[in-house]
Write a protein that holds these residues in place. Structure first.
Motif, PDB file in Angstrom:
ATOM      1  N   GLU A  15       0.836  -1.205   0.000  1.00 22.35           N
ATOM      2  CA  GLU A  15       0.000   0.000   0.000  1.00 22.35           C
ATOM      3  C   GLU A  15       0.873   1.259   0.000  1.00 22.35           C
ATOM      4  N   SER A  16       1.929   1.224   0.826  1.00 22.63           N
ATOM      5  CA  SER A  16       2.843   2.364   0.876  1.00 22.63           C
ATOM      6  C   SER A  16       3.530   2.584  -0.460  1.00 22.63           C
ATOM      7  N   LEU A  17       3.954   1.471  -1.086  1.00 24.21           N
ATOM      8  CA  LEU A  17       4.615   1.570  -2.378  1.00 24.21           C
ATOM      9  C   LEU A  17       3.688   2.170  -3.421  1.00 24.21           C
ATOM     10  N   THR A  18       2.438   1.725  -3.404  1.00 26.48           N
ATOM     11  CA  THR A  18       1.457   2.268  -4.352  1.00 26.48           C
ATOM     12  C   THR A  18       1.238   3.758  -4.118  1.00 26.48           C
ATOM     13  N   THR A  19       1.107   4.151  -2.840  1.00 26.77           N
ATOM     14  CA  THR A  19       0.898   5.562  -2.503  1.00 26.77           C
ATOM     15  C   THR A  19       2.081   6.420  -2.942  1.00 26.77           C
ATOM     16  N   LYS A  20       3.297   5.910  -2.668  1.00 24.16           N
ATOM     17  CA  LYS A  20       4.497   6.650  -3.066  1.00 24.16           C
ATOM     18  C   LYS A  20       4.575   6.803  -4.579  1.00 24.16           C
ATOM     19  N   LYS A  21       4.277   5.728  -5.280  1.00 20.26           N
ATOM     20  CA  LYS A  21       4.328   5.775  -6.737  1.00 20.26           C
ATOM     21  C   LYS A  21       3.315   6.781  -7.287  1.00 20.26           C
ATOM     22  N   GLU A  22       2.134   6.802  -6.668  1.00 19.88           N
ATOM     23  CA  GLU A  22       1.122   7.754  -7.107  1.00 19.88           C
ATOM     24  C   GLU A  22       1.586   9.189  -6.860  1.00 19.88           C
ATOM     25  N   ALA A  23       2.229   9.421  -5.701  1.00 21.01           N
ATOM     26  CA  ALA A  23       2.743  10.758  -5.397  1.00 21.01           C
ATOM     27  C   ALA A  23       3.844  11.153  -6.374  1.00 21.01           C
ATOM     28  N   ILE A  24       4.706  10.183  -6.688  1.00 22.82           N
ATOM     29  CA  ILE A  24       5.776  10.446  -7.648  1.00 22.82           C
ATOM     30  C   ILE A  24       5.192  10.776  -9.013  1.00 22.82           C
ATOM     31  N   GLN A  25       4.165  10.024  -9.400  1.00 29.37           N
ATOM     32  CA  GLN A  25       3.525  10.265 -10.689  1.00 29.37           C
ATOM     33  C   GLN A  25       2.905  11.661 -10.735  1.00 29.37           C
ATOM     34  N   ARG A  26       2.263  12.064  -9.626  1.00 26.74           N
ATOM     35  CA  ARG A  26       1.663  13.414  -9.588  1.00 26.74           C
ATOM     36  C   ARG A  26       2.741  14.485  -9.673  1.00 26.74           C
ATOM     37  N   ASP A  27       3.824  14.291  -8.928  1.00 25.27           N
ATOM     38  CA  ASP A  27       4.903  15.279  -8.962  1.00 25.27           C
ATOM     39  C   ASP A  27       5.525  15.369 -10.352  1.00 25.27           C
ATOM     40  N   LEU A  28       5.735  14.205 -10.958  1.00 24.17           N
ATOM     41  CA  LEU A  28       6.308  14.191 -12.296  1.00 24.17           C
ATOM     42  C   LEU A  28       5.392  14.910 -13.280  1.00 24.17           C
ATOM     43  N   GLN A  29       4.093  14.657 -13.164  1.00 26.27           N
ATOM     44  CA  GLN A  29       3.139  15.284 -14.065  1.00 26.27           C
ATOM     45  C   GLN A  29       3.122  16.800 -13.861  1.00 26.27           C
ATOM     46  N   GLU A  30       3.170  17.226 -12.583  1.00 25.31           N
ATOM     47  CA  GLU A  30       3.175  18.666 -12.312  1.00 25.31           C
ATOM     48  C   GLU A  30       4.448  19.320 -12.834  1.00 25.31           C
ATOM     49  N   LEU A  31       5.583  18.653 -12.633  1.00 19.91           N
ATOM     50  CA  LEU A  31       6.846  19.201 -13.123  1.00 19.91           C
ATOM     51  C   LEU A  31       6.837  19.338 -14.634  1.00 19.91           C
ATOM     52  N   GLU A  32       6.376  18.282 -15.313  1.00 23.62           N
ATOM     53  CA  GLU A  32       6.423  18.275 -16.772  1.00 23.62           C
ATOM     54  C   GLU A  32       5.377  19.188 -17.411  1.00 23.62           C
ATOM     55  N   LYS A  33       4.167  19.235 -16.826  1.00 22.09           N
ATOM     56  CA  LYS A  33       3.075  19.955 -17.477  1.00 22.09           C
ATOM     57  C   LYS A  33       2.865  21.369 -16.951  1.00 22.09           C
ATOM     58  N   THR A  34       3.330  21.671 -15.738  1.00 26.44           N
ATOM     59  CA  THR A  34       3.062  22.991 -15.160  1.00 26.44           C
ATOM     60  C   THR A  34       4.325  23.745 -14.786  1.00 26.44           C
ATOM     61  N   ILE A  35       5.081  23.204 -13.848  1.00 22.98           N
ATOM     62  CA  ILE A  35       6.219  23.950 -13.309  1.00 22.98           C
ATOM     63  C   ILE A  35       7.302  24.174 -14.356  1.00 22.98           C
ATOM     64  N   PHE A  36       7.732  23.095 -15.021  1.00 18.47           N
ATOM     65  CA  PHE A  36       8.805  23.241 -16.000  1.00 18.47           C
ATOM     66  C   PHE A  36       8.409  24.177 -17.145  1.00 18.47           C
ATOM     67  N   PRO A  37       7.186  24.059 -17.710  1.00 15.29           N
ATOM     68  CA  PRO A  37       6.790  25.015 -18.757  1.00 15.29           C
ATOM     69  C   PRO A  37       6.798  26.462 -18.266  1.00 15.29           C
ATOM     70  N   GLU A  38       6.430  26.682 -16.990  1.00 17.64           N
ATOM     71  CA  GLU A  38       6.451  28.048 -16.464  1.00 17.64           C
ATOM     72  C   GLU A  38       7.878  28.598 -16.448  1.00 17.64           C
ATOM     73  N   TYR A  39       8.816  27.754 -16.045  1.00 18.82           N
ATOM     74  CA  TYR A  39      10.207  28.200 -16.045  1.00 18.82           C
ATOM     75  C   TYR A  39      10.707  28.432 -17.471  1.00 18.82           C
ATOM     76  N   GLN A  40      10.290  27.569 -18.385  1.00 21.70           N
ATOM     77  CA  GLN A  40      10.696  27.760 -19.775  1.00 21.70           C
ATOM     78  C   GLN A  40      10.147  29.080 -20.325  1.00 21.70           C
ATOM     79  N   THR A  41       8.897  29.379 -19.979  1.00 19.89           N
ATOM     80  CA  THR A  41       8.306  30.639 -20.424  1.00 19.89           C
ATOM     81  C   THR A  41       9.036  31.826 -19.824  1.00 19.89           C
TER      82      THR A  41
END
Length: 312
Positions: free
Chosen positions: A101-127
Motif C-alpha cells: 500500500e505504501s509503495l502504491t501511494t508513493k508511486k502515485e505521489a511520484i507520478q503526480r509530482d512528475l506530471q506537475e513538473l512536466e506539465k506545469t512547473i517546468f513550462p512556467e520556467y521555460q516561459t
C-alpha cells in the motif's frame, strides 16, 4: 551449440531451464517457471517469497531482524519494517501500513509530482526564461528612448546644458545597468532551477521504473520548492519630463528624470495589503472626513496636469 543456451533464450527457469519463467523468488533470487514454484516452496529449510517476475526486487529483508521480511512500512520513519519492528521501542505507537500500500501511494505521489513538473512547473520556467531576452531588449530600448528625448532638449539650449546632459545620461546608464543586472540575476536563478527540475524529472522517472522499495521509500517531494518561481521584479521605469527652456534655470528646465524603482511581486502585494488596512480604518469609513492620502492623490494629479509633456 545447445539450443537451450542460445542468445535468444536469455531468461530461463533456474531449476529446469524452461524459457521465459514468469515467477521469481525474491529471497533466493532465482527465476521460476510455474511448475517449479511448488518444488521451490517445498524446500522449508529457509523462507521464500515468490512474486511475478515483473515485481522482483520488491521484497526487502529487515535490517534489524535479518531473518524477517519487511511487509510493513513505518509512516513516521519512512522505512520498510517487519512485524517484529512494530512492537519495538523505535516504532512504538508509529503509524504502519502494508508495504505494498505504501509503495502504491508513493508511486502515485511520484507520478503526480512528475506530471506537475512536466506539465506545469517546468513550462512556467521555460516561459520565464524565454521572456528574458525580451526584457533585456525592452530595458535597452527604454534607456535609448530616454536618452534621445534628453538629447532633443539638449539641442535646443546647446552648450549651456552639456554638463547637465552628461550627468543625467550617466544616471540613466546607471539605472539601466541596475535594471539589466536584476534581470541577469533573475535569468541565472531561473536557469539554475530549470537544471534542477530537469534532474528531478530524470530522478523521478528512475524511481517510477524501479521496484527497489528502499529507494522509493526515501523519496521526498521537491515540488513545493519548485512551485515558487524565483523573485519576479516589478520595475517602475524612469521617465523624462521636459520643460520649457529658461536660461536662468537651465537645470530645472531641462527636465526631471525619475528614479528607477525595482520591487518584487511579493513586495508589491504586501504594499497593497498595507493600503487596504489603512483604508479599512474607522477614520476612512467616515464619509464626512476626506482622507489625507486622498488629498495627496489630488495634489499629484494637479502637478501631473501642469507638466506639459511626459515621456514614458
Amino acid at each position: 551449440m545447445d539450443p537451450r543456451h542460445s542468445a535468444q533464450d536469455v531468461l530461463r527457469c533456474d531449476l529446469c531451464e524452461t524459457p521465459v519463467p514468469p515467477m521469481y523468488c525474491d529471497i533466493c533470487h532465482i527465476k521460476l517457471c510455474i511448475p517449479c514454484v511448488g518444488v521451490h516452496l517445498s524446500d522449508r529449510s529457509k523462507e521464500h517469497r515468490v512474486v511475478p517476475f515483473e515485481e522482483r526486487g520488491s521484497t526487502t529483508k529487515c535490517p534489524t531482524h535479518p531473518t524477517k521480511i519487511c511487509e510493513l512500512h513505518c509512516e513516521q520513519c519512512s522505512i520498510p519494517i517487519c512485524a517484529l519492528c512494530v512492537s519495538s521501542k523505535e516504532h512504538k505507537e508509529h503509524e504502519v501500513v502494508d508495504i505494498s500500500e505504501s509503495l502504491t501511494t508513493k508511486k502515485e505521489a511520484i507520478q503526480r509530482d512528475l506530471q506537475e513538473l512536466e506539465k506545469t512547473i517546468f513550462p512556467e520556467y521555460q516561459t520565464a526564461a524565454s521572456n528574458i531576452p525580451a526584457l533585456k531588449t525592452d530595458a535597452r530600448k527604454h534607456s535609448q528612448k530616454l536618452k534621445k528625448a534628453l538629447q532633443k532638449q539638449g539641442e535646443i539650449i546647446h552648450k549651456e546644458i552639456d554638463t547637465i546632459i552628461q550627468k543625467m545620461q550617466s544616471e540613466i546608464d546607471d539605472m539601466s545597468t541596475e535594471h539589466l543586472t536584476v534581470i541577469g540575476k533573475q535569468e541565472v536563478a531561473i536557469n539554475h532551477t530549470i537544471t534542477e527540475i530537469e534532474q528531478a524529472i530524470l530522478d523521478l522517472r528512475k524511481l517510477l521504473n524501479t521496484s527497489d522499495v528502499c529507494h522509493v521509500s526515501k523519496y521526498k517531494s521537491k515540488n513545493e520548492e519548485f512551485r515558487r518561481l524565483p523573485a519576479q521584479y516589478q520595475v517602475t521605469l524612469p521617465t523624462f519630463t521636459p520643460q520649457e527652456i529658461n536660461v536662468e534655470q537651465i537645470y530645472q528646465q531641462l527636465g526631471f528624470l525619475s528614479k528607477q524603482v525595482i520591487t518584487t511581486e511579493e513586495e508589491k502585494r504586501l504594499e497593497e495589503e498595507r493600503w487596504k488596512e489603512v483604508w479599512s480604518l474607522p477614520l476612512y469609513n467616515d464619509s464626512n472626513v476626506l482622507p489625507y492620502c486622498f488629498l495627496g492623490a489630488i495634489h499629484h494629479v494637479m502637478i501631473s496636469t501642469i507638466n506639459k509633456q511626459t515621456i514614458i
